[in-house]
Design a protein around this motif. Structure first.
Motif, PDB file in Angstrom:
ATOM      1  N   GLY A 149      32.413 -18.226 -29.018  1.00 58.05           N
ATOM      2  CA  GLY A 149      32.625 -19.308 -29.942  1.00 58.05           C
ATOM      3  C   GLY A 149      31.412 -19.524 -30.822  1.00 58.05           C
ATOM      4  N   THR A 150      31.374 -20.663 -31.446  1.00 57.94           N
ATOM      5  CA  THR A 150      30.260 -20.993 -32.334  1.00 57.94           C
ATOM      6  C   THR A 150      29.090 -21.523 -31.533  1.00 57.94           C
ATOM      7  OG1 THR A 150      31.098 -23.223 -32.650  1.00 57.94           O
ATOM      8  CG2 THR A 150      31.814 -21.556 -34.243  1.00 57.94           C
ATOM      9  N   ARG A 151      27.908 -21.257 -32.034  1.00 55.79           N
ATOM     10  CA  ARG A 151      26.703 -21.744 -31.374  1.00 55.79           C
ATOM     11  C   ARG A 151      26.496 -23.212 -31.712  1.00 55.79           C
ATOM     12  NH1 ARG A 151      21.487 -18.865 -32.628  1.00 55.79           N
ATOM     13  NH2 ARG A 151      20.663 -20.451 -31.274  1.00 55.79           N
ATOM     14  N   PRO A 152      26.117 -24.032 -30.735  1.00 53.72           N
ATOM     15  CA  PRO A 152      25.861 -25.439 -31.033  1.00 53.72           C
ATOM     16  C   PRO A 152      24.615 -25.587 -31.905  1.00 53.72           C
ATOM     17  CG  PRO A 152      25.294 -24.928 -28.757  1.00 53.72           C
ATOM     18  CD  PRO A 152      25.945 -23.701 -29.334  1.00 53.72           C
ATOM     19  N   SER A 153      24.557 -26.668 -32.694  1.00 58.85           N
ATOM     20  CA  SER A 153      23.432 -26.874 -33.606  1.00 58.85           C
ATOM     21  C   SER A 153      22.205 -27.403 -32.884  1.00 58.85           C
ATOM     22  CB  SER A 153      23.835 -27.851 -34.712  1.00 58.85           C
ATOM     23  OG  SER A 153      24.207 -29.079 -34.129  1.00 58.85           O
ATOM     24  N   TYR A 154      22.358 -27.897 -31.657  1.00 61.35           N
ATOM     25  CA  TYR A 154      21.224 -28.437 -30.915  1.00 61.35           C
ATOM     26  C   TYR A 154      20.557 -27.345 -30.099  1.00 61.35           C
ATOM     27  CZ  TYR A 154      24.633 -28.239 -27.195  1.00 61.35           C
ATOM     28  OH  TYR A 154      25.590 -27.809 -26.319  1.00 61.35           O
ATOM     29  N   ARG A 155      19.318 -27.626 -29.679  1.00 59.64           N
ATOM     30  CA  ARG A 155      18.616 -26.710 -28.788  1.00 59.64           C
ATOM     31  C   ARG A 155      18.615 -27.290 -27.394  1.00 59.64           C
ATOM     32  NH1 ARG A 155      12.963 -24.462 -30.689  1.00 59.64           N
ATOM     33  NH2 ARG A 155      12.752 -24.593 -28.459  1.00 59.64           N
ATOM     34  N   HIS A 168      19.060 -34.568 -27.930  1.00 61.33           N
ATOM     35  CA  HIS A 168      19.718 -33.267 -27.826  1.00 61.33           C
ATOM     36  C   HIS A 168      20.423 -33.116 -26.480  1.00 61.33           C
ATOM     37  CE1 HIS A 168      18.478 -31.109 -31.521  1.00 61.33           C
ATOM     38  NE2 HIS A 168      17.668 -32.148 -31.572  1.00 61.33           N
ATOM     39  N   ARG A 169      19.840 -33.703 -25.428  1.00 61.15           N
ATOM     40  CA  ARG A 169      20.493 -33.683 -24.121  1.00 61.15           C
ATOM     41  C   ARG A 169      21.812 -34.459 -24.177  1.00 61.15           C
ATOM     42  NH1 ARG A 169      16.025 -35.323 -21.162  1.00 61.15           N
ATOM     43  NH2 ARG A 169      14.968 -33.364 -21.442  1.00 61.15           N
ATOM     44  N   LYS A 170      21.776 -35.631 -24.830  1.00 71.08           N
ATOM     45  CA  LYS A 170      22.998 -36.438 -24.987  1.00 71.08           C
ATOM     46  C   LYS A 170      24.052 -35.675 -25.785  1.00 71.08           C
ATOM     47  CE  LYS A 170      22.520 -40.599 -23.242  1.00 71.08           C
ATOM     48  NZ  LYS A 170      23.341 -41.035 -22.147  1.00 71.08           N
ATOM     49  N   MET A 171      23.634 -35.014 -26.873  1.00 67.03           N
ATOM     50  CA  MET A 171      24.567 -34.229 -27.685  1.00 67.03           C
ATOM     51  C   MET A 171      25.204 -33.114 -26.858  1.00 67.03           C
ATOM     52  SD  MET A 171      22.602 -33.990 -31.343  1.00 67.03           S
ATOM     53  CE  MET A 171      23.607 -32.661 -31.944  1.00 67.03           C
ATOM     54  N   ALA A 172      24.400 -32.483 -25.996  1.00 63.22           N
ATOM     55  CA  ALA A 172      24.916 -31.402 -25.155  1.00 63.22           C
ATOM     56  C   ALA A 172      25.955 -31.931 -24.169  1.00 63.22           C
ATOM     57  CB  ALA A 172      23.765 -30.738 -24.399  1.00 63.22           C
ATOM     58  N   LEU A 211      27.833 -34.659 -24.566  1.00 67.50           N
ATOM     59  CA  LEU A 211      29.040 -35.024 -25.329  1.00 67.50           C
ATOM     60  C   LEU A 211      29.828 -33.781 -25.728  1.00 67.50           C
ATOM     61  CD1 LEU A 211      27.614 -37.824 -27.633  1.00 67.50           C
ATOM     62  CD2 LEU A 211      29.224 -38.108 -25.747  1.00 67.50           C
ATOM     63  N   ASP A 212      29.100 -32.728 -26.129  1.00 67.55           N
ATOM     64  CA  ASP A 212      29.749 -31.482 -26.531  1.00 67.55           C
ATOM     65  C   ASP A 212      30.479 -30.847 -25.340  1.00 67.55           C
ATOM     66  OD1 ASP A 212      30.314 -29.675 -28.608  1.00 67.55           O
ATOM     67  OD2 ASP A 212      28.800 -28.267 -27.836  1.00 67.55           O
ATOM     68  N   ALA A 213      29.827 -30.889 -24.167  1.00 68.34           N
ATOM     69  CA  ALA A 213      30.428 -30.315 -22.951  1.00 68.34           C
ATOM     70  C   ALA A 213      31.678 -31.118 -22.554  1.00 68.34           C
ATOM     71  CB  ALA A 213      29.437 -30.291 -21.818  1.00 68.34           C
ATOM     72  N   ALA A 214      31.603 -32.451 -22.686  1.00 65.08           N
ATOM     73  CA  ALA A 214      32.730 -33.297 -22.322  1.00 65.08           C
ATOM     74  C   ALA A 214      33.906 -33.091 -23.293  1.00 65.08           C
ATOM     75  CB  ALA A 214      32.312 -34.771 -22.328  1.00 65.08           C
ATOM     76  N   LYS A 215      33.585 -32.837 -24.559  1.00 67.09           N
ATOM     77  CA  LYS A 215      34.616 -32.632 -25.573  1.00 67.09           C
ATOM     78  C   LYS A 215      35.387 -31.336 -25.339  1.00 67.09           C
ATOM     79  CE  LYS A 215      33.138 -33.252 -29.733  1.00 67.09           C
ATOM     80  NZ  LYS A 215      32.572 -32.963 -31.078  1.00 67.09           N
TER      81      LYS A 215
END
Length: 141
Positions: A1-7, A129-133, A135-139
């Motif tokens: 898939g696409t790479r996430p924008s966060y590190r 970035h941890r929070k974004m990760a 949320l992304d995982a939950a989505k």
């Protein structure tokens, strides 16, 4: 898939390639110049030596200071300019990085950063970035 924008957040004690010498010097040298705690100096310190006269070969002591500039960097995460006092070496490093100042702050160990403002920003970036990760995982579940 696409790479996430966060590190992903950096590992504790992990030293990025090319930084190990700087970290060793920062830990070994007790008196890194105090001015280095007021900006992003990337391990640069005042150096001392001699000027030697052309005719008499007389020596007189002198010092070389780091080349420090006031600079604004655009932060993608903060969505605004961040103002720092930086050495020209740091400017070159930040310009080479894909995500600029955000990458520099997240990838540089605290022993090299030393600037309390930068360390606080780094902590906030890693938290965001941890929070974004999460949320992304939950989505994607």
């Amino acid at each position: 898939g696409t790479r996430p924008s966060y590190r992903p957040p950096s590992r504790k004690g992990f030293v990025p390639p090319g930084m190990s010498k700087l970290v060793k010097r920062a830990k070994k040298t007790k008196n890194l110049m105090k001015r280095g705690r007021r900006g992003l100096f990337h391990g640069k310190i005042v150096q001392f030596g001699n000027t030697i006269s052309y005719k008499g070969k007389n020596k007189s002591r002198r010092k070389w200071s780091p080349n420090v500039k006031d600079k604004r960097f655009w932060s993608e995460s903060y969505n605004r300019f961040l103002k720092f006092r930086v050495t020209t070496t740091t400017i070159r490093i930040v310009k080479r990085l894909k995500h600029g100042i955000d990458d520099y702050l997240m990838g540089t160990p605290n022993e090299v950063l030393r600037y309390p403002k930068a360390i606080r920003m780094k902590r906030r970036l890693l938290f965001a970035h941890r929070k974004m990760a999460e949320l992304d995982a939950a989505k994607h579940e």
